[in-house]
Every structure is written in C-alpha cells, then in structure tokens.
Design an enzyme around this catalytic site. Structure first.
Site, short mmCIF file in Angstrom:
data_model
loop_
_atom_site.label_atom_id
_atom_site.label_comp_id
_atom_site.label_asym_id
_atom_site.label_seq_id
_atom_site.Cartn_x
_atom_site.Cartn_y
_atom_site.Cartn_z
CB CYS A 7 -0.93 0.02 1.22
SG CYS A 7 -2.39 -1.01 1.04
N GLY A 92 3.83 -19.55 0.51
CA GLY A 92 5.06 -18.75 0.48
C GLY A 92 4.81 -17.25 0.37
CG HIS A 99 2.52 -9.84 -4.36
ND1 HIS A 99 2.05 -9.93 -3.07
CD2 HIS A 99 3.53 -10.74 -4.45
CE1 HIS A 99 2.77 -10.83 -2.40
NE2 HIS A 99 3.66 -11.34 -3.22
P1 AMP Z 1 5.76 -13.11 -1.75
O1 AMP Z 1 6.86 -13.83 -1.02
O2 AMP Z 1 5.07 -13.91 -2.78
O3 AMP Z 1 4.82 -12.45 -0.77
O4 AMP Z 1 6.47 -11.97 -2.58
C1 AMP Z 1 6.87 -10.76 -2.05
C2 AMP Z 1 7.92 -10.23 -2.97
O5 AMP Z 1 8.07 -8.85 -2.70
C3 AMP Z 1 9.29 -10.87 -2.83
O6 AMP Z 1 9.67 -11.44 -4.08
C4 AMP Z 1 10.20 -9.72 -2.42
O7 AMP Z 1 11.49 -9.79 -2.99
C5 AMP Z 1 9.42 -8.51 -2.94
N1 AMP Z 1 9.66 -7.26 -2.23
C6 AMP Z 1 9.70 -7.06 -0.90
N2 AMP Z 1 9.92 -5.76 -0.63
C7 AMP Z 1 10.02 -5.12 -1.83
C8 AMP Z 1 10.26 -3.77 -2.22
N3 AMP Z 1 10.42 -2.79 -1.33
N4 AMP Z 1 10.32 -3.49 -3.55
C9 AMP Z 1 10.15 -4.48 -4.46
N5 AMP Z 1 9.91 -5.77 -4.15
C10 AMP Z 1 9.87 -6.09 -2.85
ZN ZN Z 2 -1.83 -3.23 1.14
#
Ligand code: AMP
Ligand code: ZN
Length: 113
Positions: A7, A92, A99
C-alpha cells in the site's frame, strides 16, 4: 491499509522501480529478482491475497493479465513467462497484499519448490 508495504509503494510513500502505473494497478521490479525479468503487479486497492477475490474482481483480474501481456511483450519476453501469486504461509506469501510475480527470460522448472 496503513501498515502494508505494498500500500505504501502504491501510494508512493516508499520508492519502487516502477514499470507501469494506472488508476488501479502498479507494476514494479522485484527487489530480489529470481529471474532476469522479475516484476510484480499489484492492485492499488488493498486485497490481502487471491483467497479474498470474488466474482466482483473479474474486471480487475482481466486488467492485470492484459497489462502483464503488454509489459512482457514490451520487455521482449517472446520465449514465455510465468505468473505466480503466492497465497498464505504454505503458498510462500510474505507480503499480505495481493501481488502477481511475473518471471521471464530463463527456463523455469516445474514443479516449483
Ligand atoms: P511473496 O513472497 O510472494 O509475498 O512476494 C513478495 C515479494 O516482494 C518478494 O519477491 C520480495 O522480494 C518482494 N519485495 C519485498 N519488498 C520489496 C520492495 N520494497 N520493492 C520491491 N519488491 C519487494
Ligand atoms: Zn496493502
């Protein structure tokens, strides 16, 4: 949602390496890429995960996949790509804001780990 990382990214409060933005969606590169192309597509609206989706979200989901098709074409992912949305602990999911991972430009194994 005030305490949600994505968000805050959607609101521009936390910077991201943005690829695409419109009224409803944002696409930005994953900070820890798992493939030569790895970006995320998020709805700007807070939805916890795909488990919260209903038929009312059909237009949103169509838009997500249309944007992904366009962006992967622009990025030259002619060899194909994978779209993944992790749900909950066993799935995971680490960020509790819906997303879609888009991974491309390498051969991806199946089944995933
Ligand atoms: P998930 O594990 O499926 O919830 O994916 C979350 C993803 O968000 C992971 O691949 C992280 O590398 C990515 N992530 C976390 N923080 C950031 C950020 N600030 N900018 C871009 N990607 C991020
Ligand atoms: Zn959110």
């Amino acid at each position: 949602m005030t305490d949600c990382l994505f968000c805050k990214i959607a609101a521009g409060e936390i910077p991201s390496n943005k690829l695409y933005e419109d009224d409803t969606l944002l696409a930005f590169y994953d900070i820890d890429p798992q493939a030569p192309v790895h970006f995320l597509v998020i709805p700007k609206q807070h939805i916890e995960s795909a488990a919260s989706l209903t038929e009312k979200d059909a237009a949103l989901l169509g838009h997500v996949y249309a944007v992904i098709a366009r962006l992967t074409q622009q990025l030259g992912c002619a060899g194909g790509y994978r779209v993944v949305t992790n749900v909950g602990e066993d799935g995971g999911q680490s960020v509790k804001h819906l997303h879609f991972h888009v991974l491309a430009k390498r051969s991806l194994a199946w089944p995933p780990g």
